[in-house]
Every structure is written in structure tokens, then in C-alpha cells.
Design an enzyme around this catalytic site. Structure first.
Site, mmCIF file in Angstrom:
data_model
loop_
_atom_site.group_PDB
_atom_site.id
_atom_site.type_symbol
_atom_site.label_atom_id
_atom_site.label_comp_id
_atom_site.label_asym_id
_atom_site.label_seq_id
_atom_site.Cartn_x
_atom_site.Cartn_y
_atom_site.Cartn_z
ATOM 1 C CB SER A 11 -0.949 -0.057 1.209
ATOM 2 O OG SER A 11 -2.051 0.790 1.043
ATOM 3 C CG ASP A 48 -6.480 -2.826 -3.500
ATOM 4 O OD1 ASP A 48 -6.997 -2.073 -2.654
ATOM 5 O OD2 ASP A 48 -5.304 -3.207 -3.435
ATOM 6 C CG HIS A 100 -5.466 -2.672 0.531
ATOM 7 N ND1 HIS A 100 -4.918 -2.197 -0.626
ATOM 8 C CD2 HIS A 100 -4.841 -2.004 1.541
ATOM 9 C CE1 HIS A 100 -4.011 -1.266 -0.342
ATOM 10 N NE2 HIS A 100 -3.945 -1.149 0.964
#
Length: 464
Positions: A161, A376, A405
Site C-alpha cells: 500500500s 482493491d 487490499h
């Protein structure tokens, strides 16, 4: 004998332009490979955020990485500057002040502007000269100090991320010291950072459409409509009802805006979203109050403070005129009804001090592998593709139909994991981009992870 989990604290410059000046603490950790003869080097980790603590990552990465990968690397964790045990920042915010998901309404916009101005001021007042230096570029410099302390010529890296952007920035600043870099669920560097909040709005609309079709096919279970159009109508009628009379949920009552905010990421997980919407409808009809199957993650003041420090301090792209946010929120609410007004409303960055240096130009792949699920919620597919395109020479592993995610986990048979493990083991990128087909997860919660999967740190809220 099990490898030891070692911790240490080092000191790094607060301001790298003044290397002999004020220092801050950086907490780092290590699990050394148990097979020195197979050692390739050191691998650093970052879990995302900004604001995620990474000190404990070697512990659960050790449980998830295949043995042949563990044997090759010393596993290195660290709390980024301003986070956790690394000279943490604080803004001393109330619970209400920590909430940045604010829908645009003409009657509340002035109070939103006041909130944004207040948060920016409290962050400045509580951190003094530290605040301008809590940035991605400085964290990348810290990573290079860690490399030097470890005595490594190069480092390898796995970032999730926000950690993908941090890793990409490191490869731009220190290309000759970048070895094997895996970027899982990537931030688009061209959208840093307002665009990454706005993409939550544009990325949610196709997920919502997919959810309406999925739910209509299961009308006998959820009773929300037999067609996609009927499910959509049921949902928006529920929002309108909640605006008139908030619906009991957990220990609270939710209005329509709060339901939109809560459900945004859940629409990427059709089963979870359908269950929550059905429960809310039942509660609105006089049944038992709705409950969530997922435990809420606690957002601490340090998480919020470090989040704004990076998001506001990395780039000068944030508009300074509150009226620009008003116009953008009105436009995007019409364009993206589910979240457009949230995504474009004002933030503390409108009142932040100017960044100390320009944003990093990301355009060099340096042998990087990116990994991306199709569905996602936090770094949508367009974001992952943006990173891949920016990193010229990189390769992308795309999981068609993949939900949730974070991609890389402990299943050695999964297509994406095989590609990542092969790269980490040999240093050779795939000859071309790889497309994987997701496992059969059509009736699985999108954020359901294998028990040992390293896809997110416990307690880290979904941001980036």
C-alpha cells in the site's frame, strides 16, 4: 535453534540538509537468516499507512515467507520516522477531529473548513520543527541509513500500500542501492496525495455496479432485488430513509452519509456488503439492529498525525483556496454519488506549511515487481497500473478477479505468490507482465485473509 528477533535504536538527522544538527530516534528490528551460506542480503518491509508500525513485521513475515526465501534474507523491520517507537509525532486530536471522512454539505462546509484549519494548527503546535521533516523522502533516506548500518551495499524490499510509494521513492533516490523490490497494491505516484483519496470515489463506482449484479443473483438470500437496477434502487432508498431516521447499527445509529462512508470499501467484498445492507434494511424495517462481522480497527492519534504529516508534507499539489474544495466536492458528488463528495472535500493539507522539497519524480523501474488485485478498495486497479506505468522497466503481476487490499500471502501455490517468490529468490523479473486468475472467491469476503498472511498489520486501519 530459532532465529532471534533483535531490536535496536539508531539516530538519524531530523533534517538531512543539516546532518550534524538535531537527531531523532529510529527503531529497527532484525531476524537473521538461519542459513548464512545461502544469504543473499537484507530485506526491509513497510506495511502501509502512512502511519503503520513496521517494527514487528519480520515476526509474521518469517511465518509467511517460503523457507527458500527466508534462508536468503535477513528480515528487517522499522517504525518509520514519526511513527510508533521512532520519535512519534502527535497532534493531540479529539476523536471527532481524527475523522477525515466528511461528506460535503453546504450547511456544514464552514465547519469542515474550521476542522481542517484546527487540525493543521494543532499538528504544528504539538510538533514544532519536527513536522516538516516527516516525509516520504526523508523516510527513504532513513532506509538508506539502515542499509549503511547493516553494512549492505544494496537492500531488497517488500512494501504494501503506502509502502509501495515509499519503496518507489527509494529506488528513485538510491537506484544503485536498490536490489529486489516488490510493491504490493500500489499507490499511483501521479496522484500523490489528493488524487489517491479521490480515486476511492472513482474506483468504488464499478465495484458498486459489480455488487448490485452479484446481489441480484442472490435475491433469495439477501432479498434486496432481483435485478441490478432493483438492488441499486433498494440501496439508495435505504440511504434516503437513514437520512430521515438514522438506522440502529452496533451501539450507534447511522445516517445516510455514515452508511455511504462505512460501505465504500465493503462494496469490493460483495458478500460482506450484501450482508450489511440486508441487515440495515431489516433494522430500518423494525427488526434487530444491524451488526458488523468485522472488528473495528483503532485509529490512534499517532497514526493520524503521521498520516497527515506525510500526506500534506510530501507535495504542494493541495489547493489552498477552500472554495476549490467546495467546487470539486459538488462536481464529484454528482459524478461519483457514493463517495465523490467525501473524496474531494477539504482536508488539513489546505492549511499545511509548504513542503520542504519537491515531490519525487517516479520514472525509473530499477527492476521492480508490482502486484495488484483487480478489486482493491484502497489502491484500486487504476492506481496499481499507474505505478507500473511510471516505473519504466518494471513488471506487473495482475490478479484478475482478485479481491482485497494486498495480494502476496503465504500460499506457495497461488499464481501471484509463485511469481513474487521466483523474483525474490533469483532476482530475475518475469519476461513480461503476468496475469493470474483469482482463486474461486465469489462467495468469500474480499478482505478474508489466510490466517498467516502478511497482507496488513493488525490494528492498522485501511488508508493506503
Amino acid at each position: 535453534m530459532p532465529a532471534k528477533f533483535q531490536c535496536a535504536t539508531i539516530k538519524v538527522p531530523l533534517d538531512y540538509d543539516r546532518p550534524t544538527g538535531k537527531k531523532i530516534k529510529l527503531a529497527i528490528s532484525r531476524i537473521k537468516t538461519a542459513v548464512p551460506g545461502k544469504r543473499h542480503g537484507a530485506m526491509l518491509f513497510n506495511p502501509g499507512g502512512p502511519g503503520g508500525e513496521g517494527l514487528s513485521m519480520p515476526l509474521y513475515m518469517k511465518e509467511s515467507l517460503p523457507k527458500k526465501i527466508r534462508d536468503q534474507y535477513d528480515l528487517i523491520g522499522f517504525d518509520p520516522r514519526g511513527v510508533g517507537k521512532s520519535s512519534p509525532v502527535t497532534c493531540d486530536l479529539s476523536d471527532a477531529e481524527q475523522n477525515f471522512e466528511r461528506p460535503y454539505k453546504p450547511e456544514t462546509f464552514n465547519s469542515d473548513v474550521k476542522w481542517a484549519r484546527t487540525v493543521a494548527k494543532k499538528c504544528r503546535d504539538n510538533n514544532g520543527d519536527k513536522l516538516p521533516h516527516i516525509t516520504t523522502r526523508n523516510t527513504a533516506r532513513d532506509m538508506d541509513v539502515i542499509r549503511g548500518v547493516l553494512g549492505e551495499k544494496k537492500i531488497s524490499y517488500l512494501g504494501i500500500s503506502y509502502g509501495t510509494y515509499l519503496g518507489a521513492v527509494y529506488t528513485q533516490m538510491f537506484p544503485e542501492r536498490s536490489d529486489r523490490f516488490v510493491l504490493d497494491s500500489a499507490v499511483d505516484p501521479a496522484r500523490v496525495w489528493r488524487g489517491m483519496i479521490q480515486i476511492w470515489a472513482s474506483g468504488t463506482e464499478p465495484a458498486f455496479t459489480r455488487w448490485t449484479k452479484w446481489t441480484a443473483e442472490r435475491h433469495s438470500t439477501y432479498k434486496l432485488g432481483k435485478t441490478s437496477a432493483e438492488v441499486r434502487k433498494t440501496f439508495w432508498a435505504l440511504i434516503a430513509r437513514a437520512d430521515q431516521k438514522p438506522i440502529p447499527y452496533e451501539d450507534d445509529k447511522l445516517n445516510g452519509d455514515e452508511i455511504r462512508s462505512m460501505l465504500r470499501s465493503r462494496f469490493f467484498s460483495p458478500k460482506e456488503a450484501a450482508t450489511v445492507v440486508a441487515d440495515l434494511k431489516e433494522a430500518a424495517d423494525g427488526g434487530p439492529k444491524a451488526r458488523s462481522s468485522a472488528a473495528a480497527d483503532e485509529i490512534t492519534d499517532n497514526m493520524t498525525a503521521s498520516f497527515w504529516s506525510v500526506v500534506c508534507g510530501d507535495t504542494s499539489a493541495w489547493p489552498r483556496d477552500p472554495e476549490q474544495y467546495r467546487r470539486d466536492a459538488i462536481r464529484d458528488k454528482a459524478k461519483y454519488p457514493l463517495y465523490g463528495d467525501f473524496g474531494s472535500n477539504i482536508t488539513p493539507c489546505a492549511f499545511w506549511n509548504k513542503p520542504a522539497e519537491p515531490v519525487t519524480d517516479v520514472n525509473n523501474g530499477v527492476g521492480t515487481l508490482t502486484v495488484q488485485n483487480q478489486w482493491d478498495s484502497q489502491t484500486p486497479l487504476a492506481s496499481g497500473r499507474g505505478m507500473h506505468q511510471a516505473l519504466k522497466g518494471s513488471r506487473m503481476v495482475y490478479v484478475r478477479g482478485g479481491e482485497g487490499h494486498g495480494v502476496y500471502d503465504s500460499d506457495p501455490k497461488a499464481c501471484a505468490n509463485r511469481a513474487v517468490n521466483a523474483y525474490l529468490s533469483t532476482g530475475k523479473l518475469p519476461a513480461k507482465d503476468v496475469t493470474c486468475k483469482a482463486a474461486n472467491n465469489k462467495d468469500r469476503d474480499a478482505n478474508e485473509h489466510p490466517p498467516s498472511a502478511p497482507r496488513r498489520v493488525p490494528g492498522l486501519p485501511d488508508r493506503f
